[in-house]
Design an enzyme around this catalytic site. Structure first.
Site, PDB file in Angstrom:
ATOM      1  N   ALA A  74      89.189  54.237 -23.628  1.00 29.30           N
ATOM      2  CA  ALA A  74      89.163  53.677 -22.280  1.00 29.30           C
ATOM      3  C   ALA A  74      90.557  53.204 -21.878  1.00 29.30           C
ATOM      4  CB  ALA A  74      88.173  52.526 -22.204  1.00 29.30           C
ATOM      5  N   GLY A 119      86.552  55.347 -27.090  1.00 31.01           N
ATOM      6  CA  GLY A 119      85.744  56.232 -26.258  1.00 31.01           C
ATOM      7  C   GLY A 119      86.144  57.690 -26.360  1.00 31.01           C
ATOM      8  N   GLU A 122      84.273  58.921 -29.210  1.00 30.63           N
ATOM      9  CA  GLU A 122      82.864  58.958 -28.826  1.00 30.63           C
ATOM     10  C   GLU A 122      82.556  60.184 -27.963  1.00 30.63           C
ATOM     11  OE1 GLU A 122      81.039  54.600 -28.706  1.00 30.63           O
ATOM     12  OE2 GLU A 122      82.816  54.760 -27.443  1.00 30.63           O
ATOM     13  N   GLU A 142      86.915  49.187 -31.507  1.00 30.59           N
ATOM     14  CA  GLU A 142      86.437  48.260 -30.478  1.00 30.59           C
ATOM     15  C   GLU A 142      86.278  46.819 -30.959  1.00 30.59           C
ATOM     16  OE1 GLU A 142      85.101  52.323 -29.005  1.00 30.59           O
ATOM     17  OE2 GLU A 142      85.370  51.311 -30.929  1.00 30.59           O
TER      18      GLU A 142
END
Length: 266
Positions: A74, A119, A122, A142
């Site tokens: 992100a 992310g 992910e 994270e």
């Protein structure tokens, strides 16, 4: 390729590779292809539209722009100072994109040209399988930021590498390299050129009967969420949908005539 770009994408790039392959490139190289709100919106739109209107596309390869990173996660510069309500609205958009990618009927091969963190990893884990550059490094960091994986990471990493390995990697936030990812079942292949090898595999997938490929993917994906007997019943239901297709008749006919089948997706 009959698929038409439905909007003027700013953060991703679409390029056909042959008649049935689509290469999707995360295209924010100066930001290491970090996932911002605009990219989240565009990816969700793309996966949703490909689900409804795949056209002639039979397989997708997802990669990143540049040589350094597939996706750095992100965009924390965009998130700096973001209010809680705005953060949650943005993340809900990301959530819909992750789910749309996981549920896309078309196979998606991740070609990790570089690092994938948070992310970004992910997104790769939402794909059907991963080819990675030998120089790439990965992490779900994270918990060092006061949050936790929220893009399917706790689920997809555990399914790929097992519960204990997933706990180790997520709770420690420690990075790992492509070879370790391969040894742990996260990465399918370590490559000198991940995109080139992913395209070669994607071409093999696209040459097969497209309805068969989609039904087989669906059976594997959803069957793993069931007990064995129920999963097998699901598989048989998926199998029976193919018996009456023109592609099944063409496949048998081509085999007996000792020629390459010409599948039409019908």
């Amino acid at each position: 390729m009959s698929y038409q770009t439905p909007m003027n994408y700013q953060t991703i790039r679409l390029e056909p590779s042959g008649p049935h392959l689509l290469v999707v490139t995360l295209d924010r190289p100066k930001a290491l292809n970090a996932l911002n709100t605009q990219m989240g919106r565009e990816l969700h739109e793309l996966w949703t539209r490909l689900t409804a209107e795949p056209g002639e596309t039979r397989c997708v390869v997802l990669t990143g722009s540049g040589e350094r990173a597939f996706c750095a996660g992100a965009d924390l510069k965009e998130r700096d100072g973001m209010a809680q309500a705005a953060w949650q609205v943005q993340h809900e958009l990301f959530e819909r994109g992750f789910m749309a990618l996981m549920e896309l009927p078309l196979p998606v091969v991740a070609a990790l040209n570089g690092h994938a963190f948070g992310g970004g990893l992910e997104i790769a884990l939402c794909c059907d399988f991963i080819y990675a550059s030998s120089e790439a490094r990965f992490a779900l960091p994270e918990v060092r930021l006061g949050i936790m994986p929220g893009g399917g990471g706790t689920q997809n990493l555990a399914r790929a590498a097992g519960e204990r390995r997933a706990k180790e990697l997520i709770l420690s936030a420690e990075p790992f390299d492509a070879q370790q990812g391969y040894e742990w079942g996260i990465v399918n292949r370590v490559c000198d050129n991940a995109l080139e090898e992913a395209l070669a595999t994607a071409e093999k997938i696209a040459a097969n009967a497209p309805l068969s490929v989609r039904q087989a993917k669906k059976s594997i994906h959803y069957g793993l969420q069931m007990d064995l007997a129920t999963g097998y019943r699901f598989e048989i239901e998926a199998y029976n949908q193919l018996v009456g297709t023109e592609d099944r008749k063409e496949g048998v006919r081509a085999f007996n005539e000792k020629r390459k089948a010409k599948f039409q997706g019908k």
